[in-house]
Motif scaffolding. Structure first.
Motif, PDB file in Angstrom:
ATOM      1  N   UNK B  65      41.581 -17.318   6.175  1.00  0.00           N
ATOM      2  CA  UNK B  65      40.967 -18.612   5.881  1.00  0.00           C
ATOM      3  C   UNK B  65      39.448 -18.535   6.088  1.00  0.00           C
ATOM      4  N   UNK B  66      39.026 -17.751   7.076  1.00  0.00           N
ATOM      5  CA  UNK B  66      37.585 -17.569   7.284  1.00  0.00           C
ATOM      6  C   UNK B  66      36.961 -16.830   6.102  1.00  0.00           C
ATOM      7  N   UNK B  67      37.700 -15.869   5.575  1.00  0.00           N
ATOM      8  CA  UNK B  67      37.225 -15.166   4.376  1.00  0.00           C
ATOM      9  C   UNK B  67      37.117 -16.150   3.204  1.00  0.00           C
ATOM     10  N   UNK B  68      38.093 -17.034   3.121  1.00  0.00           N
ATOM     11  CA  UNK B  68      38.059 -18.049   2.063  1.00  0.00           C
ATOM     12  C   UNK B  68      36.788 -18.892   2.162  1.00  0.00           C
ATOM     13  N   UNK B  69      36.451 -19.276   3.371  1.00  0.00           N
ATOM     14  CA  UNK B  69      35.241 -20.079   3.561  1.00  0.00           C
ATOM     15  C   UNK B  69      33.983 -19.271   3.231  1.00  0.00           C
ATOM     16  N   UNK B  70      34.023 -18.001   3.585  1.00  0.00           N
ATOM     17  CA  UNK B  70      32.865 -17.151   3.288  1.00  0.00           C
ATOM     18  C   UNK B  70      32.659 -17.048   1.773  1.00  0.00           C
ATOM     19  N   UNK B  71      33.760 -16.878   1.058  1.00  0.00           N
ATOM     20  CA  UNK B  71      33.692 -16.791  -0.408  1.00  0.00           C
ATOM     21  C   UNK B  71      33.182 -18.105  -0.985  1.00  0.00           C
ATOM     22  N   UNK B  72      33.651 -19.200  -0.443  1.00  0.00           N
ATOM     23  CA  UNK B  72      33.216 -20.514  -0.935  1.00  0.00           C
ATOM     24  C   UNK B  72      31.735 -20.749  -0.641  1.00  0.00           C
ATOM     25  N   UNK B  73      31.299 -20.328   0.536  1.00  0.00           N
ATOM     26  CA  UNK B  73      29.878 -20.492   0.878  1.00  0.00           C
ATOM     27  C   UNK B  73      29.009 -19.706  -0.101  1.00  0.00           C
ATOM     28  N   UNK B  74      29.428 -18.487  -0.421  1.00  0.00           N
ATOM     29  CA  UNK B  74      28.683 -17.704  -1.409  1.00  0.00           C
ATOM     30  C   UNK B  74      28.714 -18.384  -2.776  1.00  0.00           C
ATOM     31  N   UNK B  75      29.878 -18.937  -3.123  1.00  0.00           N
ATOM     32  CA  UNK B  75      30.016 -19.591  -4.432  1.00  0.00           C
ATOM     33  C   UNK B  75      29.091 -20.795  -4.540  1.00  0.00           C
ATOM     34  N   UNK B  76      28.846 -21.455  -3.416  1.00  0.00           N
ATOM     35  CA  UNK B  76      27.926 -22.599  -3.453  1.00  0.00           C
ATOM     36  C   UNK B  76      26.519 -22.170  -3.852  1.00  0.00           C
ATOM     37  N   UNK B  77      26.164 -20.942  -3.498  1.00  0.00           N
ATOM     38  CA  UNK B  77      24.834 -20.436  -3.893  1.00  0.00           C
ATOM     39  C   UNK B  77      24.835 -19.946  -5.332  1.00  0.00           C
ATOM     40  N   UNK B  78      25.989 -19.451  -5.771  1.00  0.00           N
ATOM     41  CA  UNK B  78      26.042 -18.862  -7.114  1.00  0.00           C
ATOM     42  C   UNK B  78      26.388 -19.888  -8.197  1.00  0.00           C
ATOM     43  N   UNK B  79      27.030 -20.961  -7.811  1.00  0.00           N
ATOM     44  CA  UNK B  79      27.380 -22.015  -8.775  1.00  0.00           C
ATOM     45  C   UNK B  79      26.796 -23.336  -8.281  1.00  0.00           C
ATOM     46  N   UNK B  80      25.494 -23.467  -8.418  1.00  0.00           N
ATOM     47  CA  UNK B  80      24.833 -24.638  -7.841  1.00  0.00           C
ATOM     48  C   UNK B  80      24.502 -25.704  -8.883  1.00  0.00           C
ATOM     49  N   UNK B  81      24.922 -25.488 -10.131  1.00  0.00           N
ATOM     50  CA  UNK B  81      24.537 -26.422 -11.192  1.00  0.00           C
ATOM     51  C   UNK B  81      25.192 -27.793 -11.019  1.00  0.00           C
ATOM     52  N   UNK B  82      26.441 -27.818 -10.568  1.00  0.00           N
ATOM     53  CA  UNK B  82      27.143 -29.086 -10.369  1.00  0.00           C
ATOM     54  C   UNK B  82      27.858 -29.037  -9.011  1.00  0.00           C
ATOM     55  N   UNK B  83      28.009 -30.185  -8.365  1.00  0.00           N
ATOM     56  CA  UNK B  83      28.645 -30.184  -7.035  1.00  0.00           C
ATOM     57  C   UNK B  83      30.075 -29.621  -7.056  1.00  0.00           C
ATOM     58  N   UNK B  84      30.809 -29.873  -8.133  1.00  0.00           N
ATOM     59  CA  UNK B  84      32.204 -29.427  -8.181  1.00  0.00           C
ATOM     60  C   UNK B  84      32.367 -27.980  -8.654  1.00  0.00           C
ATOM     61  N   UNK B  85      31.284 -27.379  -9.139  1.00  0.00           N
ATOM     62  CA  UNK B  85      31.403 -26.050  -9.760  1.00  0.00           C
ATOM     63  C   UNK B  85      31.971 -24.998  -8.796  1.00  0.00           C
ATOM     64  N   UNK B  86      31.528 -24.946  -7.528  1.00  0.00           N
ATOM     65  CA  UNK B  86      32.069 -23.898  -6.643  1.00  0.00           C
ATOM     66  C   UNK B  86      33.578 -24.009  -6.440  1.00  0.00           C
ATOM     67  N   UNK B  87      34.062 -25.225  -6.259  1.00  0.00           N
ATOM     68  CA  UNK B  87      35.498 -25.381  -5.997  1.00  0.00           C
ATOM     69  C   UNK B  87      36.303 -25.125  -7.274  1.00  0.00           C
ATOM     70  N   UNK B  88      35.709 -25.487  -8.421  1.00  0.00           N
ATOM     71  CA  UNK B  88      36.395 -25.179  -9.692  1.00  0.00           C
ATOM     72  C   UNK B  88      36.537 -23.675  -9.852  1.00  0.00           C
ATOM     73  N   UNK B  89      35.457 -22.948  -9.541  1.00  0.00           N
ATOM     74  CA  UNK B  89      35.486 -21.487  -9.646  1.00  0.00           C
ATOM     75  C   UNK B  89      36.495 -20.900  -8.647  1.00  0.00           C
ATOM     76  N   UNK B  90      36.490 -21.466  -7.430  1.00  0.00           N
ATOM     77  CA  UNK B  90      37.346 -20.947  -6.365  1.00  0.00           C
ATOM     78  C   UNK B  90      38.827 -21.025  -6.728  1.00  0.00           C
ATOM     79  N   UNK B  91      39.187 -22.052  -7.465  1.00  0.00           N
ATOM     80  CA  UNK B  91      40.616 -22.284  -7.718  1.00  0.00           C
ATOM     81  C   UNK B  91      41.038 -21.906  -9.131  1.00  0.00           C
TER      82      UNK B  91
END
Lengths: 244, 125
Positions: B65-91
């Motif tokens: 789960x910590x790895x999941x959060x780490x991946x999501x934190x990185x995704x927030x930097x890589x998909x910053x165009x829209x607020x929902x983009x990181x979670x959409x990418x994650x799932x």
């Protein structure tokens, strides 16, 4: 509490099973490809073209050597079997095509090289923006040392011809059609890897030219190279200075 | 740092990061491809009631789960165009990872493959 751990473990088991299923599907498709399709195929010289020397690009973390085939030998790639797939059982069942072979994957533009490297974790424009500013990744310009031309199989032409003669090949190759990375997770050879070996062997080509799946209308080249020494005899590399 | 990680998904509910918000986990699992709460809870063997509660986690599950959060934190930097983009990418199913979502990559213990690639691009390695 124990229930949740058990629950998540089950979810994990499902994901692991998905990997194993893909591996099994790939191997099943490879056996059909080698036993039923390949004996009836003959490679056409029309699938090969000679390409004038040009600059290719490779995108790598700075810690890696730009003309090394080590990564492809260990993990394999779309058109070459690596150590991850070349287990003893594979060779016995598939035959000599399942042997490990070194390769270097190049792109015809730095943008394509970058998308090939990092697709799946960021959009192309984000990748370009980061690479323009970041120094932990280097884009290399790769060119030929002495030779003037490369003999390359046109993958689109070859696969079209093969699929038109054997429509089932499309399904066999589709097992990994959208897989563009992490080949090391495959433990047995995929049909596209065996096709790569067969095309290069049959047509005595240097490699295969193919369209990028993730950056359409842009092209990549897979050069089959025995080892790093062979790569360095054929190619030279320098860091790409500008990324406009 | 700890707070930032916890804020990413709201997955953990205590500073020690060993109590999981079951509702958030349930929502993520649904976003990652399960048809309904019922099918998700049935698939992973918990009751629907349990999936609405907080659960204590330890060991390998917590690590993942910590790895999941780490991946999501990185995704927030890589998909910053829209607020929902990181979670959409994650799932979303991802061709780079055999059409498994990064969420499932993390839970299956293959999350390192994802975050190493992200962090190489981000220049964190």
């Amino acid at each position: 509490m124990a229930t949740l751990e058990h629950s998540i473990e089950r979810a994990i088991a499902l994901a692991v099973a998905a990997f194993e299923a893909l591996d099994r599907d790939c191997f099943k498709a490879s056996k059909i490809f080698v036993n039923d399709v390949l004996p009836q195929l003959s490679a056409s010289p029309e699938w090969v073209s000679e390409f004038e020397a040009r600059t290719y690009y490779r995108c790598l973390s700075t810690e890696y050597e730009p003309l090394s085939v080590a990564g492809s030998l260990a993990a394999g790639g779309r058109f070459n079997v690596g150590g991850s797939q070349a287990g003893g059982i594979s060779k016995k069942v598939i035959g000599p095509l399942a042997s490990m072979r070194g390769a270097i994957y190049l792109s015809e533009s730095w943008q394509t090289a970058a998308v090939e490297k990092y697709q799946g974790v960021a959009e192309p424009e984000t990748i370009f923006t980061i690479l323009r500013a970041d120094s932990s990744v280097t884009v290399y310009e790769i060119s030929l040392q002495r030779r003037k031309k490369l003999k390359l199989v046109d993958y689109e032409r070859a696969s079209r011809a093969i699929e038109s003669a054997f429509p089932s090949v499309r399904t066999l190759l589709a097992t990994t059609a959208n897989m563009s990375g992490e080949w090391s997770d495959l433990k047995r050879p995929a049909p596209c890897q065996l096709l790569g070996h067969w095309l290069v062997n049959s047509l005595e080509a240097d490699g295969i030219r193919y369209e990028s799946v993730l950056y359409p209308e842009h092209f990549n080249v897979c050069l089959h190279l025995k080892d790093d020494l062979t790569a360095k005899k054929l190619l030279k590399a320098k860091a790409h200075a500008t990324m406009p | 740092m700890l707070e930032a990680i916890q804020d990413n998904l709201g997955l953990f509910t205590n500073p020690a990061m060993n109590v999981v918000n079951g509702l958030v986990l349930q929502k993520l699992a649904l976003d990652a491809g399960y048809d309904s709460v019922k099918s998700f809870t049935k698939e992973i063997g918990i009751s629907r009631t349990q999936s609405y509660r907080e659960f204590r986690v330890t060991g390998v599950i917590r690590d993942r789960l910590l790895v999941l959060l780490r991946i999501h934190r990185n995704a927030q930097r890589l998909y910053s165009s829209e607020p929902d983009a990181p979670i959409r990418w994650l799932t979303a199913p991802n061709g780079r990872f055999y059409n498994l979502s990064p969420f499932m990559m993390a839970l299956s213990g293959r999350g390192k493959t994802v975050y190493e690639l992200q962090e190489e691009l981000l220049g964190n390695t």
